[in-house]
Design a protein around this motif. Structure first.
Motif, short mmCIF file in Angstrom:
data_model
loop_
_atom_site.label_atom_id
_atom_site.label_comp_id
_atom_site.label_asym_id
_atom_site.label_seq_id
_atom_site.Cartn_x
_atom_site.Cartn_y
_atom_site.Cartn_z
N SER A 1 9.55 6.46 12.06
CA SER A 1 9.19 6.19 10.64
C SER A 1 8.32 4.58 11.06
N VAL A 2 7.63 4.35 9.85
CA VAL A 2 6.87 3.03 9.92
C VAL A 2 7.75 1.74 10.22
N GLU A 3 8.93 1.94 9.68
CA GLU A 3 9.57 0.73 10.03
C GLU A 3 10.04 0.65 11.69
N ASP A 4 9.94 1.63 12.34
CA ASP A 4 9.90 1.64 13.79
C ASP A 4 8.65 0.83 14.33
N ILE A 5 7.39 1.10 13.67
CA ILE A 5 6.34 0.57 13.96
C ILE A 5 6.27 -1.04 13.58
N PHE A 6 6.55 -1.26 12.43
CA PHE A 6 7.05 -2.70 11.95
C PHE A 6 7.90 -3.55 12.84
N ASP B 1 7.09 10.87 6.54
CA ASP B 1 6.97 9.89 7.66
C ASP B 1 5.82 10.00 8.63
N GLU B 2 5.50 11.09 8.87
CA GLU B 2 4.59 11.63 9.37
C GLU B 2 3.00 11.11 8.70
N HIS B 3 2.92 11.19 7.44
CA HIS B 3 1.86 10.74 6.78
C HIS B 3 1.76 9.27 6.99
N GLN B 4 2.79 8.55 6.60
CA GLN B 4 2.87 7.22 6.73
C GLN B 4 2.59 6.36 8.11
N ILE B 5 3.24 7.03 9.17
CA ILE B 5 2.82 6.72 10.66
C ILE B 5 1.41 6.92 10.79
N ALA B 6 0.85 7.94 10.51
CA ALA B 6 -0.51 8.30 10.84
C ALA B 6 -1.73 7.24 10.03
N TYR B 7 -1.03 6.89 8.77
CA TYR B 7 -1.93 5.86 8.24
C TYR B 7 -1.79 4.46 8.88
N VAL B 8 -0.42 4.04 9.09
CA VAL B 8 -0.36 2.63 9.52
C VAL B 8 -0.93 2.56 11.02
N SER B 9 -1.07 3.54 11.74
CA SER B 9 -1.53 3.60 13.02
C SER B 9 -3.41 3.28 12.94
N SER B 10 -3.54 3.83 11.81
CA SER B 10 -4.92 3.93 11.46
C SER B 10 -5.69 2.46 11.00
N ARG B 11 -4.68 1.65 10.98
CA ARG B 11 -4.95 0.03 10.46
C ARG B 11 -4.65 -0.80 11.46
N VAL B 12 -4.83 -0.43 12.83
CA VAL B 12 -4.61 -1.59 13.79
C VAL B 12 -5.79 -1.21 14.92
N LYS B 13 -5.89 -2.28 15.66
CA LYS B 13 -7.08 -2.19 16.77
C LYS B 13 -6.73 -3.37 17.70
N LYS C 1 1.04 -1.29 0.03
CA LYS C 1 0.07 -0.10 -0.02
C LYS C 1 0.92 1.36 -0.08
N LEU C 2 1.81 1.16 0.76
CA LEU C 2 2.81 2.54 0.91
C LEU C 2 3.50 2.75 -0.28
N LEU C 3 3.83 1.78 -0.96
CA LEU C 3 4.81 1.57 -2.26
C LEU C 3 3.76 2.19 -3.31
N LEU C 4 2.77 1.55 -3.60
CA LEU C 4 1.98 1.98 -4.75
C LEU C 4 1.22 3.40 -4.48
#
Length: 261
Positions: free
Chosen positions: A157-162, A124-136, A113-116
């Motif tokens: 970065s999102v890599e930190d979340i992963f 990084d802020e946009h990516q972190i916000a989006y990834v955070s919205s896909r967890v529950k 998703k982040l690639l395409l």
């Protein structure tokens, strides 16, 4: 100059003038006859050949273009290429306890998703916000605690979340367990070839088994009839693991067919 008083006299004057003109004198608008000499035929052939060459070249220039050029001219391209818009990718499922979906399934879809749709997440802020919205659930609690404004180690970065979620939901001993299962794997007499090779490939991937050993390992783990039928391929260095597996699939199909006859 003779004066002309009547129309008849004027016409007689024209007839006399024409009669006085030498027959071989070229008239102003008359076409000149072609020269008569020994090389006339050769020159004519050369001119004809040149004309044909030019005509052929011209035809080549205006000949129909290949299909790819026609498609380009018609803009028969994928909508995302034709319009320059970002490809729309479905949102990854919500990650909860790492079971359905598993963390590996979720993070793979998230990376796609982040690639395409990179244009939608330029920072990084946009990516972190989006990834955070896909967890529950469990995953959301871990991510929220790390993103809290007073957190001592916020995500950069999102890599930190992963990495964080991987340490929670992935089995740290999974590679070791996969290697153990891979070592003990053997095709059962009643097991379908497709089910066996699927399990073999999965364990080889999770156990990080070297590609160089896959061919011999696979041959060792299939049934005796399949080993005997493909023994000549085992020693052929040009035959890869995929080649061996494809050939075994054909032999297995033939064997099953003969049993049903």
């Amino acid at each position: 100059m003779t004066q002309v008083h009547t129309l008849e006299e004027y016409l007689r004057t024209l007839e006399v003038s024409t009669a006085d003109t030498p027959a071989d004198r070229p008239r102003p608008n008359a076409a000149r006859p072609a020269p008569h000499n020994q090389s006339g035929t050769a020159k004519s052939a050369t001119v004809t050949s040149t004309t044909e060459h030019v005509s052929t070249s011209t035809r080549n220039l205006v000949s129909p273009r290949p299909a790819c050029f026609s498609a380009y001219a018609r803009q028969d391209l994928h909508p995302s290429i034709k319009t320059g818009r970002t490809v729309k990718v479905p949102d990854p499922p919500m990650l909860d306890d790492g079971k359905k979906p598993t963390f590996k399934e979720w993070v793979t879809k998230m990376r796609d998703k982040l690639l395409l749709e990179a244009a939608r997440f330029p920072s990084d802020e946009h990516q972190i916000a989006y990834v955070s919205s896909r967890v529950k659930g469990d995953a959301a609690r871990h991510v929220t605690s790390q993103r809290y404004h007073k957190s001592l180690s916020p995500y950069d970065s999102v890599e930190d979340i992963f990495t964080h979620l991987s340490s929670i939901f992935e089995n740290p001993n999974r590679e070791r367990e996969a290697r153990r299962q891979y070592k003990n794997l053997a095709m059962g007499e009643d097991q379908s070839f497709q089910a066996f090779i699927s399990e073999f490939r999965l364990l080889a991937s999770e156990g990080n088994i070297s590609k160089a050993s896959l061919k011999n390992d696979f041959w060792d783990r299939v049934t005796e009839p399949l080993r005997m039928a493909t023994l000549h391929l085992l020693t052929d260095s040009k035959v890869t693991f995929d080649d061996l597996a494809a050939t075994m699939a054909l032999y297995n199909s033939d064997m099953n067919h003969n049993l049903t006859i």
